[in-house]
Scaffold this motif. Structure first.
Motif, PDB file in Angstrom:
ATOM      1  N   ALA A   1     -50.340 -46.422 -38.632  1.00 13.09           N
ATOM      2  CA  ALA A   1     -49.749 -45.080 -39.305  1.00 13.09           C
ATOM      3  C   ALA A   1     -48.354 -43.973 -39.022  1.00 13.09           C
ATOM      4  O   ALA A   1     -47.567 -44.332 -39.974  1.00 13.09           O
ATOM      5  N   GLY A   2     -48.288 -44.566 -37.531  1.00 11.38           N
ATOM      6  CA  GLY A   2     -47.297 -43.760 -37.115  1.00 11.38           C
ATOM      7  C   GLY A   2     -46.280 -44.790 -36.748  1.00 11.38           C
ATOM      8  O   GLY A   2     -44.852 -44.316 -36.762  1.00 11.38           O
ATOM      9  N   ARG A   3     -45.570 -46.063 -37.024  1.00  8.07           N
ATOM     10  CA  ARG A   3     -45.226 -46.412 -37.349  1.00  8.07           C
ATOM     11  C   ARG A   3     -44.251 -46.604 -38.809  1.00  8.07           C
ATOM     12  O   ARG A   3     -43.124 -47.473 -39.009  1.00  8.07           O
ATOM     13  N   ILE A   4     -45.159 -45.979 -39.595  1.00  2.67           N
ATOM     14  CA  ILE A   4     -44.569 -45.839 -41.435  1.00  2.67           C
ATOM     15  C   ILE A   4     -43.825 -45.085 -41.551  1.00  2.67           C
ATOM     16  O   ILE A   4     -44.288 -44.207 -40.928  1.00  2.67           O
ATOM     17  N   ASP A   5     -43.023 -44.675 -42.908  1.00  5.15           N
ATOM     18  CA  ASP A   5     -42.978 -43.551 -43.400  1.00  5.15           C
ATOM     19  C   ASP A   5     -43.969 -43.140 -44.225  1.00  5.15           C
ATOM     20  O   ASP A   5     -43.540 -43.460 -45.726  1.00  5.15           O
TER      21      ASP A   5
ATOM     22  N   VAL B   1     -55.687 -48.230 -36.998  1.00  4.28           N
ATOM     23  CA  VAL B   1     -55.405 -47.973 -38.378  1.00  4.28           C
ATOM     24  C   VAL B   1     -54.222 -46.459 -38.298  1.00  4.28           C
ATOM     25  O   VAL B   1     -52.827 -46.748 -38.309  1.00  4.28           O
ATOM     26  N   ASP B   2     -54.630 -45.796 -36.891  1.00  2.00           N
ATOM     27  CA  ASP B   2     -54.134 -44.270 -36.354  1.00  2.00           C
ATOM     28  C   ASP B   2     -52.275 -45.098 -35.618  1.00  2.00           C
ATOM     29  O   ASP B   2     -51.379 -44.437 -35.328  1.00  2.00           O
ATOM     30  N   ALA B   3     -52.165 -46.067 -35.333  1.00  5.87           N
ATOM     31  CA  ALA B   3     -51.283 -46.942 -34.516  1.00  5.87           C
ATOM     32  C   ALA B   3     -50.142 -47.447 -35.589  1.00  5.87           C
ATOM     33  O   ALA B   3     -49.134 -47.027 -35.429  1.00  5.87           O
TER      34      ALA B   3
ATOM     35  N   ILE C   1     -51.950 -55.065 -43.185  1.00  6.56           N
ATOM     36  CA  ILE C   1     -53.297 -54.770 -43.606  1.00  6.56           C
ATOM     37  C   ILE C   1     -53.333 -53.341 -43.173  1.00  6.56           C
ATOM     38  O   ILE C   1     -54.223 -52.661 -44.093  1.00  6.56           O
ATOM     39  N   ASP C   2     -53.549 -53.083 -41.437  1.00  9.58           N
ATOM     40  CA  ASP C   2     -53.552 -52.152 -41.198  1.00  9.58           C
ATOM     41  C   ASP C   2     -52.777 -50.560 -41.978  1.00  9.58           C
ATOM     42  O   ASP C   2     -53.612 -49.521 -42.112  1.00  9.58           O
TER      43      ASP C   2
END
Length: 619
Positions: free
Chosen positions: A168-172, A164-166, A140-141
């Motif tokens: 965002a760094g794990r997805i392309d 959410v910011d964390a 969800i994040d």
């Protein structure tokens, strides 16, 4: 600003859910309805048919209790300058980014509220692999991060959410935008987009969703508390001023519970943030010059309409103080006294004759200045266990899960202790003292900030109030980080069997403590661990029990190096020969874990062999 919320998972009546989503009365006659697989806009049965076919083709797709579809709510703030057409397009882009074209979905934009919002229904059956969609803890994040990226590209505001910011760094994000219609992978976000900060602690996504609807109950409570405290000179005036704003306040233990009298909503001070707890509110009252004292009902001599007579401790009931009722608040058998620092109290003798006057400091010395005691509650964590048929098997898996949690907490405490020790150049005692000093300094800075905010509100300086409120949020986060480090170390030390008695020099938030350690009695709990102890030996105990990790050439237990250097005596460190006991306990646990693992592997091999034999006989 767009808020993404995951609604209830659709497990039954998929056509009914779609009927609500595509309601013509809410979608301008179906004009703002889009299905990725059909041109139908008003017949829910026709839209549900292909989804059901995909589900039937999956293993356990239509099994009772299985998830048929996900229902997302994509809401925009009422003050956002965005058209229904653009909201609809952003909803389609979000659904396409989530599904990647492999799942059927329906997007509908509702226009019946004071804010525009999309309803997105996604079938959980993958059209290509014939497998069901599985959600992870960060799904969800990650979807919220995609929504924020779309908002930034449109120049809309986004929410400052660290989780959410964390994610965002794990997805392309670039690859996701490449497969999203109408988006470019190298697009530059608009410079007009702004970031809306999170307001205080305890703000859940439901609260943000309420803010998007124009409601925000916690924001109204915070504003009412700040205004009432800034205009009050005593706790009684604070109760009257906040009641005028249709907000009730009740004192329960060391916490305040606020009630919105219009809606009946009850919110505890810990859900609003440290700046709104009992200590912070009393710091606001009277410009920060208020002393908080408590006494038992047994000391009360008489209760009147204007004053309460209280026997002075240590006088053998020969003197009693006359305290105005507006400075008192009662919670069961405990009375709370909020005494201004410049106030003087009249003393009477047994015959109610005048016996003198005492100042606030002398009265505080007579009652005993309050020393915050850390008395967190111990709760039995009951885990939902999927494995195990019999009650004995379930208890076994529960015990294993609790052991893993304790090992994880002990490891976190060890890592944090190592960091604190390194910051103090290898001296654990100095490191813990420095950490406690930082906590005290952070709490003092928070109190001074809330007092400055009250003065800004009284003086009508809106700009200064905004800046001070922002600074107050930063002070709150700093205090919470320091307290979290402290309690991580203490909990890890106690789980490792290290005596931390005599360590009562820290004053922390009760909400953080309730999730942590012990019951404040010093007794042992049913699991055999010590309850909460206090005393000045904790720093030395942690220093004696947790040593800095270095490069290890063998697989010795964690306390082996310390044992070779010599174990401190009981008179010197407080825990004597616990090194050897811990080494033996660690080796025994490792041996038990290895035996258990070997047994499980043998059982699996035996089960696999029996299955192969059955197949051979069948052939």
């Amino acid at each position: 600003m767009a808020i993404v919320k995951l609604g209830r998972k659709v497990k039954t009546n998929l056509p009914g859910t779609l009927a609500y989503v595509i309601n013509p009365a809410k979608t301008d006659g179906g004009r703002f309805v889009y299905a990725s697989y059909s041109g139908e806009r008003q017949d829910a049965g026709k839209l549900a048919g292909p989804m059901i076919l995909d589900l039937e083709s999956c293993a356990n797709g239509m099994r009772e209790g299985s998830v048929l579809a996900l229902h997302l709510k994509h809401s925009f703030a009422p003050d956002e300058n965005v058209t229904p057409e653009r909201v609809h397009e952003m909803g389609i882009a979000l659904a396409e980014a989530i599904t990647g074209g492999e799942y059927r979905y329906v997007v509908s934009t509702h226009l019946d509220r004071n804010h525009l919002h999309n309803h997105i229904v996604i079938c959980t059956a993958n059209r290509r692999t014939r497998r069901k969609m599985r959600l992870t803890r960060g799904s969800i994040d990650q979807w919220r991060a995609v929504s924020d990226e779309l908002c930034r590209r449109e120049g809309l505001a986004t929410l400052d959410n660290p989780s959410v910011d964390a994610e965002a760094g794990r997805i392309d994000m670039r690859r996701i935008m490449e497969r999203t219609p109408g988006q470019e992978s190298t697009a530059v976000p608009s410079a007009s987009s702004k970031v809306v900060p999170m307001n205080g602690r305890g703000a859940s996504m439901e609260e943000f969703y309420a803010i998007a609807k124009g409601k925000g109950a916690k924001e109204r409570l915070r504003a009412a508390i700040e205004l009432a405290a800034a205009m009050s000179g005593s706790y009684g005036e604070f109760e009257s001023n906040i009641a005028a704003a249709h907000v009730g306040v009740a004192l329960r233990g060391r916490h305040l519970t606020y009630t919105d009298l219009d809606t009946g909503l009850k919110v505890r001070d810990t859900r609003l943030g440290p700046a709104y707890d009992l200590d912070s509110v009393t710091a606001r009252i009277g410009g920060g010059k208020t002393i908080h004292l408590t006494f038992n009902q047994r000391l009360v001599s008489s209760v009147g309409e204007r004053a309460v007579c209280v026997w002075m401790p240590g006088t053998q009931r020969t003197r009693k103080a006359v305290i105005p009722t507006e400075m008192l608040a009662r919670n069961g058998n405990t009375w709370h006294l909020f005494l201004p620092a410049d106030h003087h109290v009249t003393l009477l003798d047994r015959s109610n004759r005048y016996a003198g006057r005492v100042g606030a400091d002398d009265l505080a010395d007579g009652f005993g200045r309050p020393e915050r005691r850390l008395e967190p509650l111990t709760t039995d964590r009951r885990l939902f266990v999927r494995h195990g048929v019999t009650p004995a098997q379930q208890r076994y898996y529960q015990a294993q899960a609790r052991s893993l949690d304790e090992l994880r907490a002990a490891a976190d405490g060890l890592n944090e202790a190592i960091q604190v020790r390194r910051e103090a150049d290898g001296d654990m005692r100095s490191g813990m003292c420095n950490l406690v000093a930082r906590i005290d300094a952070a709490r003092d800075e928070l109190r001074s900030t809330v007092i400055a905010l009250s003065e800004a509100i009284v003086n009508g300086d809106d700009d200064l109030a905004i800046e001070t409120r922002k600074e107050m949020g930063q002070r709150e986060r700093t205090l919470e980080r320091c307290e979290a480090r402290y309690w991580t170390i203490i909990r890890g030390a106690r789980l490792a069997g290290i005596d931390v008695s005599g360590f009562d020099v820290i004053d922390v938030n009760r909400a953080a403590m309730e999730k942590e350690i012990g019951d404040g009695t010093g007794k042992r709990d049913p699991n055999g661990r010590d309850g909460r102890r206090s005393g000045a030996q904790a720093v030395g105990a942690v220093d004696a029990g947790i040593h800095e990790r270095g490069r290890r050439d063998d697989a010795r237990p964690r306390f082996a190096d310390r044992a070779e250097q010599g174990t401190p005596t009981a008179a010197g460190s407080g825990w004597g020969g616990k090194d050897e006991a811990l080494i033996r306990q660690s080796e025994a646990q490792e041996a038990a874990f290895r035996a258990q693992r070997d047994q499980q592997e043998a059982e699996r091999s035996q089960s696999k062999g029996e299955g192969m034999c059955r197949k051979g006989r069948a052939l």
